[in-house]
Design a protein around this motif. Structure first.
Motif, PDB file in Angstrom:
ATOM      1  N   ALA A   9      59.358 -32.325  18.279  1.00  0.00           N
ATOM      2  CA  ALA A   9      59.683 -32.983  16.990  1.00  0.00           C
ATOM      3  C   ALA A   9      59.654 -32.104  15.876  1.00  0.00           C
ATOM      4  N   PHE A  10      60.744 -32.138  15.209  1.00  0.00           N
ATOM      5  CA  PHE A  10      60.734 -31.251  13.826  1.00  0.00           C
ATOM      6  C   PHE A  10      60.684 -32.194  12.526  1.00  0.00           C
ATOM      7  N   PRO A  11      59.377 -32.434  12.002  1.00  0.00           N
ATOM      8  CA  PRO A  11      59.246 -33.442  10.861  1.00  0.00           C
ATOM      9  C   PRO A  11      59.792 -32.620   9.662  1.00  0.00           C
ATOM     10  N   LEU A  12      60.137 -33.491   8.548  1.00  0.00           N
ATOM     11  CA  LEU A  12      60.248 -33.325   7.116  1.00  0.00           C
ATOM     12  C   LEU A  12      58.783 -32.847   6.641  1.00  0.00           C
ATOM     13  N   THR A  13      58.869 -31.981   5.633  1.00  0.00           N
ATOM     14  CA  THR A  13      57.787 -31.891   4.752  1.00  0.00           C
ATOM     15  C   THR A  13      57.818 -32.684   3.463  1.00  0.00           C
ATOM     16  N   PRO A  14      57.270 -34.075   3.665  1.00  0.00           N
ATOM     17  CA  PRO A  14      57.782 -34.739   2.263  1.00  0.00           C
ATOM     18  C   PRO A  14      57.173 -34.133   1.114  1.00  0.00           C
ATOM     19  N   LEU A  15      57.886 -34.389  -0.169  1.00  0.00           N
ATOM     20  CA  LEU A  15      57.285 -34.030  -1.445  1.00  0.00           C
ATOM     21  C   LEU A  15      57.372 -35.088  -2.039  1.00  0.00           C
ATOM     22  N   LYS A  16      56.306 -34.802  -3.211  1.00  0.00           N
ATOM     23  CA  LYS A  16      56.031 -35.919  -4.398  1.00  0.00           C
ATOM     24  C   LYS A  16      55.962 -35.174  -5.529  1.00  0.00           C
ATOM     25  N   GLU A  17      56.824 -35.565  -6.497  1.00  0.00           N
ATOM     26  CA  GLU A  17      56.717 -34.675  -7.819  1.00  0.00           C
ATOM     27  C   GLU A  17      56.581 -33.231  -7.381  1.00  0.00           C
ATOM     28  N   GLU A  18      57.374 -32.475  -6.514  1.00  0.00           N
ATOM     29  CA  GLU A  18      57.386 -31.153  -6.103  1.00  0.00           C
ATOM     30  C   GLU A  18      55.961 -30.690  -5.537  1.00  0.00           C
ATOM     31  N   ARG A  19      55.080 -31.533  -5.114  1.00  0.00           N
ATOM     32  CA  ARG A  19      53.956 -31.125  -4.426  1.00  0.00           C
ATOM     33  C   ARG A  19      53.878 -31.937  -3.060  1.00  0.00           C
ATOM     34  N   VAL A  22      65.413 -32.940  15.112  1.00  0.00           N
ATOM     35  CA  VAL A  22      65.154 -33.413  13.611  1.00  0.00           C
ATOM     36  C   VAL A  22      64.984 -34.994  13.953  1.00  0.00           C
ATOM     37  N   LEU A  23      65.776 -35.399  14.655  1.00  0.00           N
ATOM     38  CA  LEU A  23      65.528 -36.807  14.729  1.00  0.00           C
ATOM     39  C   LEU A  23      64.089 -37.493  15.503  1.00  0.00           C
ATOM     40  N   GLY A  24      63.843 -36.416  16.373  1.00  0.00           N
ATOM     41  CA  GLY A  24      62.557 -36.547  17.109  1.00  0.00           C
ATOM     42  C   GLY A  24      61.320 -36.587  15.897  1.00  0.00           C
ATOM     43  N   GLY A  25      61.397 -36.042  14.672  1.00  0.00           N
ATOM     44  CA  GLY A  25      60.426 -36.383  13.652  1.00  0.00           C
ATOM     45  C   GLY A  25      60.287 -37.468  12.843  1.00  0.00           C
ATOM     46  N   LEU A  26      61.607 -38.337  13.244  1.00  0.00           N
ATOM     47  CA  LEU A  26      61.685 -39.624  12.686  1.00  0.00           C
ATOM     48  C   LEU A  26      61.617 -40.664  13.684  1.00  0.00           C
TER      49      LEU A  26
END
Lengths: 294, 294
Positions: free
Chosen positions: A7-17, A209-213
């Motif tokens: 699984a290849f997850p996103l790296t979520p950002l919040k206000e660029e962090r 990609v979908l495996g990360g969701l």
């Protein structure tokens, strides 16, 4: 670690962090579903947009959460000097494998790509997965080059781009690649819409990609293919066709981000600017599909 | 600063660090020849391969050496956050303009590119030159997008990729671009082999790789074109045909590096690994041409 579903997850950002809370929750969705491995800092995980410190932090968090589930991380950068530093960081943080793409600004020549892998293979102690993604690297591997690189120490897998959706053609493609790599070597399919065909045609692993969701349905597809139930794997993939259609139009990263936002797993925009998720208006066409998955 | 000859020097490296002595000597070759401006940290100047600190140092050195000759520097990076930081550094170090390309890992969409320029134009106080280089960015500007961006505050020039070597076609291309940008706006040709045609067809400036190595002959070509002596400009360019041939085969950066090494202006390999200069064996075909220039 090169088998089954990665699984290849996103790296979520919040206000660029980095939004560590959202990232950990995403990782844990995959872990709870019992994926075979986690691939952090893939293209979907924005690796090229993150600083060295951010990349180190992502690996530390994922290795800590993953416990016995192996974690692979990309160490790709434009400059060999930086790739070696990232490899060192990743190994120290406990990755079980590194993923290396010949990323470029100046389009690379074949000998330059070979020298990159040769140099890195001299410096690392964990397995290397060759990341073949012409869309983002603008480099197209010849089969001969794949063979030369696969013979280097530590190189144990290739993450290949999508294959033909025609089973016979896909099978021929995988057989041709098998003929140039060592006997015990893992071929992994990416391009989620090709996963069922790729696995049915003999790939060992789906870099997903979908495996990360939505890891559960991706595992279902993978287990069917692994057990030889080729038609069942294709049937599961067909259920996801509306999602594959958005992947193909916007790229899987922009689509994954929009899905994570819609599901409340990440704050908008979540991606490193200037990249933007799929607009909400275009997400309507996959609403039924997502509701069925959730 | 957007007129005449703008010389784009290499950033020589030695054991992976900036060779400041070699860099200063290169800059001074161009300054002594009285080029109209200096463009540091262009593609030839390896900007994408250098750290923020390295980029700042290159700008500081060049602004110091250049005195009254204006210096432009690239502020391009994958992530908007980093572009803004580089813009700040560059302005503090005294650049007279910034060069901005829509560099990508994930191929960019039109609205993402517009938002990048819009955001940067809000933050800078010096002129912006739009760097249109599909070979390295994998982004192709539509004329309509060029028009929208050219209308933003501070945007004053476009560094366009090579034009047709047919004068009529080149002229049509430049006229089409002129029709979408404001009246007082500088179009600059890059792709050194197209410089004579580009200038003859109405470009205001030549953003020149060879100008960072052999500024005198590049000035000769430029002055002919500026004075309306189109045939003379073409004649000078034709003398350099063997060099253009290597530029087209290996890229101008690898060729410029090999020339600088051959002339003793830089130590081999001089480029950020894994990039490699043109092999010495292929340099023989331009030996006569280089000897005539030196």
């Amino acid at each position: 670690m090169f088998k089954g579903l990665s699984a290849f997850p996103l790296t979520p950002l919040k206000e660029e962090r980095i939004d560590e809370h959202a990232f950990i929750a995403l990782i844990n969705r995959s872990l709870e579903a019992k994926v075979d491995s986690i691939g952090v800092l893939g293209s979907t995980g924005s690796y090229m947009y993150l600083s060295r410190e951010e990349r180190r932090r992502v690996i530390e968090l994922s290795v800590r959460e993953a416990r016995d589930t192996p974690v692979m991380a990309s160490i790709s950068e434009l400059r060999l000097r930086d790739v070696l530093a990232l490899a060192e960081d990743a190994q120290q943080a406990g990755v079980r494998a590194v993923l290396l793409a010949p990323v470029s600004y100046q389009p690379l020549r074949e000998e330059e790509v070979f020298s990159l892998y040769e140099e890195v293979s001299r410096h690392v102690s964990v397995p290397i997965c060759v990341y073949d993604n012409p869309r983002t690297t603008r480099f197209t591997f010849s089969d001969e080059l794949h063979g030369r690189i696969a013979a280097l120490p530590h190189v144990q897998s290739i993450k290949i781009p999508g294959v033909s959706d025609d089973y016979i053609e896909a099978k021929e493609r995988i057989s041709r690649l098998r003929s140039v790599v060592p006997g015990k070597f893992a071929l992994g399919i990416s391009g989620d819409d090709c996963a069922a065909t790729g696995l049915n045609a003999g790939c060992d692993v789906w870099y997903s990609v979908l495996g990360g969701l939505f890891p559960r349905i991706c595992l279902e597809l993978t287990r069917h293919a692994q057990a030889g139930r080729a038609d069942e794997a294709v049937r599961v993939s067909a259920q996801l066709a509306p999602i594959w259609s958005l992947f193909n139009r916007y790229g899987s990263m922009r689509t994954a981000a929009a899905i994570a936002i819609r599901q409340g797993w990440m704050s908008a925009p979540g991606l490193p600017l200037p990249l933007a998720p799929v607009p909400a208006s275009d997400m309507e066409q996959i609403a039924d599909c997502l509701d069925a998955l959730a």
